[in-house]
Design an enzyme around this catalytic site. Sequence first.
Site, PDB file in Angstrom:
ATOM      1  N   GLU A 155       0.824  -1.216   0.000  1.00 55.05           N
ATOM      2  CA  GLU A 155       0.000   0.000   0.000  1.00 55.05           C
ATOM      3  C   GLU A 155       0.855   1.261   0.000  1.00 55.05           C
ATOM      4  OE1 GLU A 155      -3.078  -0.242  -0.799  1.00 55.05           O
ATOM      5  OE2 GLU A 155      -3.103  -2.417  -0.515  1.00 55.05           O
ATOM      6  N   HIS A 158       1.739   2.012  -3.416  1.00 54.52           N
ATOM      7  CA  HIS A 158       0.646   2.691  -4.143  1.00 54.52           C
ATOM      8  C   HIS A 158       0.715   4.203  -3.938  1.00 54.52           C
ATOM      9  CE1 HIS A 158      -1.849  -0.251  -6.100  1.00 54.52           C
ATOM     10  NE2 HIS A 158      -2.003  -0.975  -5.006  1.00 54.52           N
TER      11      HIS A 158
END
Length: 183
Positions: A155, A158
């Site tokens: 994450e 990201h």
Amino acid sequence: MQLPKLEILDEKDKRLRKISKEVTFPLSNQDKKMIEDMLLYLKLSQIEEEREKYDLRAGWGLSAVQLGVLKRIFVIVEELENGEFRNYVVINPKVKSFSEELIYVGEGEGCLSINRDTEGIVPRHARMTIEAQDIDGNTYTLRVREDVAIAFQHEIDHLNGILFVDHIDPKDPYKNAQLMREI
């Protein structure tokens, strides 16, 4: 429970390659609702009958950028035992430290934004410590390990415009596997 309406961007969307911006507090009601919806979506995706009912792919984590919102926010929903879940709301994360030991997911990482089969390993740190803020802006420090550490690194990537497939060597998808521990 009703499935929240979330449009998860596909890897072809150029917004996924942008670097997300720091979040300022207090959060807007819109951001709070987005976080709530992300958590519920991930939880439902991990419950077999809900996943089948809504035709979902199981997911552990979701970042705001995957919804087209370029803010440094992600959530992770970890399924524990007996239908219990642990929710992580992570805003403005900063990596404080990580282990030298590298691990990888044996069956390969997946991503709700990548709708194709991928082959190869993604080297990740086995443990890491992050500092972040919660939904109210309070700063906290958290140490995560193993599969949760992998989800956090996925994450955080990201938020920096990186997809997990970027870590896979196209010429040698299992490069250096012997130097890492499979989980």
